[in-house]
Design a protein around this motif. Structure first.
Motif, mmCIF file in Angstrom:
data_model
loop_
_atom_site.group_PDB
_atom_site.id
_atom_site.type_symbol
_atom_site.label_atom_id
_atom_site.label_comp_id
_atom_site.label_asym_id
_atom_site.label_seq_id
_atom_site.Cartn_x
_atom_site.Cartn_y
_atom_site.Cartn_z
ATOM 1 N N ASP A 51 -7.939 0.178 2.510
ATOM 2 C CA ASP A 51 -7.152 -0.661 3.394
ATOM 3 C C ASP A 51 -7.661 -2.106 3.306
ATOM 4 O O ASP A 51 -6.880 -3.057 3.231
ATOM 5 C CB ASP A 51 -7.284 -0.128 4.825
ATOM 6 C CG ASP A 51 -6.089 -0.514 5.673
ATOM 7 O OD1 ASP A 51 -5.015 -0.768 5.094
ATOM 8 O OD2 ASP A 51 -6.233 -0.568 6.899
ATOM 9 N N LYS A 104 1.568 3.811 6.161
ATOM 10 C CA LYS A 104 1.879 2.985 4.991
ATOM 11 C C LYS A 104 3.193 3.487 4.403
ATOM 12 O O LYS A 104 3.764 4.469 4.873
ATOM 13 C CB LYS A 104 0.775 3.142 3.930
ATOM 14 C CG LYS A 104 -0.616 2.924 4.429
ATOM 15 C CD LYS A 104 -0.865 1.474 4.729
ATOM 16 C CE LYS A 104 -2.321 1.248 5.098
ATOM 17 N NZ LYS A 104 -2.522 -0.100 5.638
ATOM 18 N N ASN A 146 -6.751 -3.702 0.077
ATOM 19 C CA ASN A 146 -5.325 -4.036 0.153
ATOM 20 C C ASN A 146 -5.099 -5.324 0.951
ATOM 21 O O ASN A 146 -4.299 -6.180 0.579
ATOM 22 C CB ASN A 146 -4.560 -2.860 0.768
ATOM 23 C CG ASN A 146 -3.092 -3.173 0.975
ATOM 24 O OD1 ASN A 146 -2.598 -3.203 2.094
ATOM 25 N ND2 ASN A 146 -2.370 -3.427 -0.102
ATOM 26 N N THR A 197 -4.612 -6.964 -2.951
ATOM 27 C CA THR A 197 -4.410 -6.042 -4.072
ATOM 28 C C THR A 197 -3.385 -4.971 -3.697
ATOM 29 O O THR A 197 -3.453 -4.396 -2.618
ATOM 30 C CB THR A 197 -5.756 -5.342 -4.411
ATOM 31 O OG1 THR A 197 -6.744 -6.348 -4.625
ATOM 32 C CG2 THR A 197 -5.645 -4.463 -5.642
ATOM 33 N N THR A 198 -2.456 -4.701 -4.605
ATOM 34 C CA THR A 198 -1.539 -3.581 -4.418
ATOM 35 C C THR A 198 -2.358 -2.290 -4.546
ATOM 36 O O THR A 198 -3.149 -2.167 -5.480
ATOM 37 C CB THR A 198 -0.467 -3.570 -5.540
ATOM 38 O OG1 THR A 198 0.170 -4.829 -5.566
ATOM 39 C CG2 THR A 198 0.545 -2.450 -5.338
ATOM 40 N N VAL A 199 -2.193 -1.365 -3.599
ATOM 41 C CA VAL A 199 -2.911 -0.090 -3.697
ATOM 42 C C VAL A 199 -1.889 1.041 -3.797
ATOM 43 O O VAL A 199 -0.992 1.145 -2.952
ATOM 44 C CB VAL A 199 -3.841 0.137 -2.485
ATOM 45 C CG1 VAL A 199 -4.478 1.522 -2.538
ATOM 46 C CG2 VAL A 199 -4.932 -0.932 -2.428
ATOM 47 N N PHE A 257 0.898 -1.166 0.000
ATOM 48 C CA PHE A 257 0.000 0.000 0.000
ATOM 49 C C PHE A 257 0.930 1.207 0.000
ATOM 50 O O PHE A 257 1.698 1.406 0.950
ATOM 51 C CB PHE A 257 -0.875 -0.016 1.249
ATOM 52 C CG PHE A 257 -2.012 0.985 1.221
ATOM 53 C CD1 PHE A 257 -1.781 2.337 0.955
ATOM 54 C CD2 PHE A 257 -3.318 0.575 1.450
ATOM 55 C CE1 PHE A 257 -2.823 3.256 0.928
ATOM 56 C CE2 PHE A 257 -4.374 1.482 1.429
ATOM 57 C CZ PHE A 257 -4.118 2.821 1.166
#
Ligand code: ADP
Length: 237
Positions: free
Chosen positions: A190, A214, A193, A197-199, A39
């Motif tokens: 959040d 983060k 993520n 999943t990549t955020v 993240f």
């Protein structure tokens, strides 16, 4: 897995007139690696190069110099026929809302799936599921003008995650939202993520960034001036 790597990336624009060129560098000599599941906030004031960096990472624009890689794929060299397949690995939310006003929210979210020729059965499963994740299960049959600004942002997020992307890229999602709504969106990101999943999110809101702990990549005048890893204490000023 999806690792994004930027190698000595510079993006220049010509801001001049037809008769006189004026080359400006939106981002300069960026080296950055983002691993699957991270993240990352991209922090910086207006004009710092955040949107340009996000667009480069999404393969939405090509670098003038350097390379942007998704795993070992050079996004600038991708043949046209492979683009849709790569594009499906990303969910993107850009600053300009892209809702079609005379279509229901269901249809607005289904658009990307229909474009990818997803079977109807999958669409009728995936759209309510995506709306459920963003807490808007009951809005499917409404039209974009019938929901609030905060809800619309969540609909945009639902559309971005409907194809279960590996990477979610969001440009200033909280810019026009009140504080409570912005917090709701942050919690939601959040959670997305946490599902793996990549955020990657651009923002100038230091308050959120400081509280959420983060990874924070700070841009100034197109250059990275800070890259603080997740969980490190110390405020971004
Ligand atoms: P931010 O998202 O941090 O506000 P941007 O990436 O939008 O920053 O912009 C960085 C710089 O690049 C700015 O000077 C901006 O004017 C310029 N820029 C961005 N996109 C374009 C474009 N399409 N054409 C010309 N200049 C651009």
């Amino acid at each position: 897995m999806a690792t994004i790597t930027l190698e000595s990336v510079t993006k220049e624009y010509d801001k001049g007139r037809i008769t006189q060129k004026k080359i400006v560098s939106a981002v300069t000599n960026i080296n950055l690696k983002i691993e699957q599941g991270e993240f990352v906030f991209v922090l910086g004031s207006s004009g710092a190069g955040k949107s340009t960096l996000l667009r480069l990472m999404a393969g939405d624009t090509r670098p003038t110099r350097g390379r942007v890689l998704l795993d070992d794929i050079d996004l600038a060299k991708l043949p046209e026929r492979r683009r849709p397949q790569i594009r499906r690995r990303y969910g993107v939310v850009w600053q300009q809302p892209r809702m079609i006003e005379d279509r229901t929210i269901f249809d607005n979210i289904a658009i990307t799936m229909r474009a990818a020729h997803a079977p109807k059965k999958r669409i009728v499963e995936a759209v309510p599921k995506a709306l459920g994740i963003v807490g808007l299960r009951n809005t499917a049959m409404r039209y974009p003008h019938e929901v609030s600004g905060g809800e619309l942002m969540r609909v945009e997020l639902a559309r971005a995650i409907v194809n279960s992307p590996e990477i979610l890229i969001i440009d200033e999602p909280t810019a026009n939202l009140d504080n409570d709504t912005a917090w709701d969106i942050m919690q939601l990101l959040d959670e997305i993520n946490r599902r793996g999943t990549t955020v990657i999110m651009a923002t100038h809101a230091k308050s959120f960034v400081n509280i959420l702990r983060k990874r924070v990549v700070t841009l100034s005048d197109g250059r990275i001036i800070g890259d603080v890893q997740k969980g490190r204490y110390g405020y971004i000023v």
